[in-house]
Write a protein that holds these residues in place. Structure first.
Motif, mmCIF file in Angstrom:
data_model
loop_
_atom_site.group_PDB
_atom_site.id
_atom_site.type_symbol
_atom_site.label_atom_id
_atom_site.label_comp_id
_atom_site.label_asym_id
_atom_site.label_seq_id
_atom_site.Cartn_x
_atom_site.Cartn_y
_atom_site.Cartn_z
ATOM 1 N N CYS A 219 -83.924 16.966 22.010
ATOM 2 C CA CYS A 219 -83.843 16.691 20.514
ATOM 3 C C CYS A 219 -82.791 17.297 19.794
ATOM 4 N N ILE A 220 -82.601 17.356 18.586
ATOM 5 C CA ILE A 220 -81.592 18.064 17.829
ATOM 6 C C ILE A 220 -82.103 18.926 16.729
ATOM 7 N N VAL A 221 -81.565 20.031 16.519
ATOM 8 C CA VAL A 221 -82.489 21.020 15.505
ATOM 9 C C VAL A 221 -81.110 21.573 14.398
ATOM 10 N N SER A 222 -81.468 21.631 13.325
ATOM 11 C CA SER A 222 -80.496 22.074 12.283
ATOM 12 C C SER A 222 -81.028 23.516 12.309
ATOM 13 N N ILE A 223 -79.997 24.586 12.309
ATOM 14 C CA ILE A 223 -80.671 25.893 12.018
ATOM 15 C C ILE A 223 -79.499 26.874 11.326
ATOM 16 N N SER A 224 -79.348 27.820 10.764
ATOM 17 C CA SER A 224 -78.610 28.852 10.549
ATOM 18 C C SER A 224 -77.808 29.379 11.829
ATOM 19 N N GLU A 225 -76.693 29.477 11.777
ATOM 20 C CA GLU A 225 -76.083 30.051 12.923
ATOM 21 C C GLU A 225 -76.614 31.533 13.411
ATOM 22 N N LYS A 226 -76.931 32.160 12.359
ATOM 23 C CA LYS A 226 -77.444 33.548 12.476
ATOM 24 C C LYS A 226 -78.899 33.348 13.591
ATOM 25 N N ASN A 227 -79.256 32.436 13.537
ATOM 26 C CA ASN A 227 -80.646 32.285 14.219
ATOM 27 C C ASN A 227 -80.599 31.781 15.565
#
Length: 246
Positions: A219-227
C-alpha cells in the motif's frame, strides 16, 4: 439517500454523521482445481481474497461489519477450505467482529476456482481517510507489490490484514491506499488528483512502480515526515519513502 463512489468503495449516507461503505473483489483461475492457471492452496486463496476486501474498508477508516463470499465451487472440499481461509483472515482482526456469509455452487461441477467477495463497513464521516493529504507530506510504500506465485513464496514481504488494521488505527496516517493491479504509480497519481497536489519522487526507488500489487500485498501511505519513525516502529515489513507532495 446519497450514494457515491470514492476510490474502490461505494459510500452510502445513512444519516448526517455516518457512511456505510461497500467494497468488492473477485478472484478467478487461482487454486487447486483442474483448470486453475495459478496453483495455490484453497486456504491461501481464501485468506488473500478476504484480505483485499477488508483492506479496502480499513484503509479508508471503516469498521468492517459483514463479509460475503460468493464461491463458484462446491462446498466439499474446495469451498470449506476457502471459507477456512476467509475465517483465518477475519480472526486476525483485533478490534473488529466481522460476520461471514456466502454461498457455494452445488448444481454443477466446477473445474476452475472462482470467488466474488463483498464487504460492508460503517464509519463516522469525520473519520474518513480521504482527501486528507497535505502539501509537504511524504508518501511511503509498505510491503512489496507481488502477484501470483510470488505472493505464496514471500509471505514475510507482503501486507497482512493486521498491518492494515494497525494503519487504520494510527492517528498520524493521513491516507492509506492499497496497491491494485495498475501499480503504485497509478495509485499515487490518483492520490495527487484527489488532493489537487503534485509529487516529487525520491532520487532512488528500489521497487517497481508499475507492477501489479496483487491481493493488496502493498500500500501507499501519506504522512507527515516527522511521523516516519513512528510508522517504522509499528510495521515490520519493507517501508520505502517514495517522495514528497507539493
Amino acid at each position: 439517500m446519497n450514494i457515491k463512489q470514492v476510490r474502490d468503495l461505494t459510500l452510502i449516507d445513512i444519516d448526517e454523521e455516518r457512511y456505510i461503505g461497500i467494497s468488492c473483489d473477485s478472484c478467478g483461475g487461482i487454486g487447486e482445481k483442474e483448470h486453475d492457471t495459478i496453483k495455490a492452496s484453497s486456504v491461501i486463496v481464501g485468506e488473500q481474497t478476504a484480505k483485499v476486501v477488508l483492506a479496502e474498508l480499513l484503509s479508508m477508516g471503516f469498521q468492517p461489519l459483514v463479509l460475503s463470499d460468493g464461491l463458484a465451487v462446491e462446498m466439499n472440499d474446495t469451498g470449506k477450505n476457502i471459507i477456512k481461509g476467509f475465517n483465518n483472515t477475519i480472526n486476525l482482526l483485533k478490534n473488529t467482529n466481522v460476520h461471514l456469509t456466502g454461498s457455494t455452487e452445488e448444481n454443477a461441477k466446477t473445474v476452475q476456482t472462482s470467488i466474488g467477495t463483498t464487504g460492508v463497513g460503517i464509519i463516522d464521516k469525520a473519520k474518513l481517510k480521504y482527501k486528507k493529504t497535505s502539501k509537504n507530506d511524504i508518501c511511503v510504500s509498505i510491503g512489496l507489490p507481488l502477484v501470483g506465485p510470488d505472493v505464496i513464496a514471500n509471505p514475510d514481504k507482503i501486507m497482512t490484514i493486521t498491518d492494515y488494521e494497525t494503519l487504520k488505527n494510527c492517528d498520524f496516517t493521513n491516507e492509506i491506499v492499497p496497491v491494485g493491479s495498475k501499480g503504485i504509480s497509478y495509485e499515487l497519481d490518483t492520490l495527487c488528483q484527489c488532493n489537487s497536489l503534485k509529487f516529487k519522487y525520491s532520487d532512488y526507488i528500489s521497487i517497481d512502480l508499475n507492477k501489479s500489487g496483487g491481493p493488496s500485498c502493498s500500500c501507499i501511505v501519506s504522512i507527515s515526515e516527522k511521523n516516519l519513525d513512528k510508522l517504522k516502529a509499528l510495521i515490520s515489513i519493507n517501508i520505502e519513502v517514495l517522495g514528497k507532495f507539493y
